[in-house]
Design an enzyme around this catalytic site. Structure first.
Site, PDB file in Angstrom:
ATOM      1  N   GLY A 222       0.816  -1.213   0.000  1.00  0.00           N
ATOM      2  CA  GLY A 222       0.000   0.000   0.000  1.00  0.00           C
ATOM      3  C   GLY A 222       0.844   1.254   0.000  1.00  0.00           C
ATOM      4  O   GLY A 222       1.838   1.366  -0.737  1.00  0.00           O
ATOM      5  N   ALA A 223       0.492   2.196   0.856  1.00  0.00           N
ATOM      6  CA  ALA A 223       1.191   3.473   0.912  1.00  0.00           C
ATOM      7  C   ALA A 223       2.632   3.341   1.374  1.00  0.00           C
ATOM      8  O   ALA A 223       3.440   4.251   1.181  1.00  0.00           O
ATOM      9  CB  ALA A 223       0.441   4.425   1.844  1.00  0.00           C
ATOM     10  N   ASP A 252      -2.192  -3.563 -10.250  1.00  0.00           N
ATOM     11  CA  ASP A 252      -2.069  -4.103 -11.606  1.00  0.00           C
ATOM     12  C   ASP A 252      -1.080  -3.264 -12.421  1.00  0.00           C
ATOM     13  O   ASP A 252      -0.286  -3.809 -13.190  1.00  0.00           O
ATOM     14  CB  ASP A 252      -3.434  -4.119 -12.285  1.00  0.00           C
ATOM     15  CG  ASP A 252      -4.483  -4.842 -11.454  1.00  0.00           C
ATOM     16  OD1 ASP A 252      -4.135  -5.855 -10.813  1.00  0.00           O
ATOM     17  OD2 ASP A 252      -5.639  -4.380 -11.432  1.00  0.00           O
TER      18      ASP A 252
END
Length: 315
Positions: A222-223, A252
């Protein structure tokens, strides 16, 4: 050429709404239609980068025909596998404050003959591919071992395989030794059966997936960034992101960036991070072009911050 396989594609309809109120008539401020599915998004990202891609996917009914038309309009070659059931249609409701509510349909059930035709279609095109990216959930009718069978057949044809799936399908596929697996933090935690609180936890989990058969693990955190764990070593990559508009399809886009750059080593990780960071700055599931990338904002290091707590730990 990067060949993608999406066993359960979709026609994605996104409606922009002021706010979501249950039981009320809501008037949309805008709408759009996109071809959907993780492998489809990888193909879209590869095409946006100006590279050749071929999307193999089962398509049926009017939604399937529309998915093929939308991909063709984006310059993406399609190898359709005709199926009796209609391709699923998904709905996303995007509120003004950034909250996204998604309704995903189950999709058609593939017969034994349709399943075999899908495998044969991949095999017939695999020799022309530098990489095969197999992505997403399996539709009804396909056993959890289906991805393992696909990896085995592709390796027999001399192709390299990148796999992005989760749950039992991922664990079954590991025994076939895919060249790359790309879990996110939640999928990584599910695969090893325990929570992840730090980057070090994620590194250990990635190493366990390698012990189970994955040759390389590209883990999206994630971040916090991304981890690459392979025979040659482990690296951690992150990027400055000025503003997040949508994280739909960011993973993706990262996988596409990784494969475009060769699919191995820290340079490919840097490309993955750059593509993922660019994707979250774009609306909806729009895939980044080279002009959207900011390589200078990317940092890749072999000095992995093991004690760094994840922004969104997986409990």
């Amino acid at each position: 050429m990067i060949l993608t396989v999406t066993p359960n594609p979709s026609l994605d309809r996104t409606y922009e709404v002021p706010a979501l109120e249950r039981g009320e008539v809501i008037r949309a401020d805008g709408e759009r239609m996109d071809p959907g599915g993780k492998g489809v998004n990888v193909s879209r990202a590869v095409a946006a980068a100006g590279r050749r891609t071929l999307a193999v996917l089962p398509l049926g009914g009017a939604p399937g025909a529309l998915v093929a038309d939308l991909l063709d309009a984006q310059g993406i070659e399609v190898a359709p596998v005709p199926v009796a059931g209609a391709t699923r249609s998904n709905i996303a409701l995007a509120e003004a404050d950034g909250v996204l509510t998604k309704i995903n349909a189950p999709g058609p059930e593939l017969s034994a003959a349709e399943q075999e035709l899908l495998l044969d279609t991949v095999r017939s095109h695999s020799r022309a591919a530098d990489w095969i990216a197999c992505c997403g959930s399996l539709p009804r009718g396909l056993a959890p071992s289906w991805y393992a069978d696909l990896v085995t057949r592709a390796h027999a044809a001399g192709a390299r395989i990148a796999l992005d799936t989760s749950g039992r399908a991922l664990l079954e596929a590991l025994r076939a030794r895919p060249d790359v697996v790309k879990p996110n933090a939640e999928e990584l935690a599910e695969a090893v059966g325990r929570p992840l609180a730090t980057v070090g936890d994620a590194l250990k989990a990635a190493e366990e997936l390698r012990a189970l058969g994955a040759r390389t693990v590209l883990a999206s955190l994630g971040a916090d960034g991304q981890l690459l764990v392979a025979d040659a070593g482990a690296w951690f990559g992150s990027a400055r992101v000025p503003a997040v508009r949508s994280n739909v399809g960011a993973g993706d886009a990262s996988l596409a960036g990784f494969l475009i750059a060769g699919g191995t080593g820290p340079e490919a990780l840097a490309s993955a991070v750059a593509h993922g960071a660019a994707a979250v700055g774009l609306p909806g599931s729009v895939m980044p072009t080279p002009a959207d990338l900011d390589p200078a904002a990317v940092t890749v290091t072999a000095d992995i911050p093991l004690d760094r707590e994840l922004t969104e730990p997986v409990r």
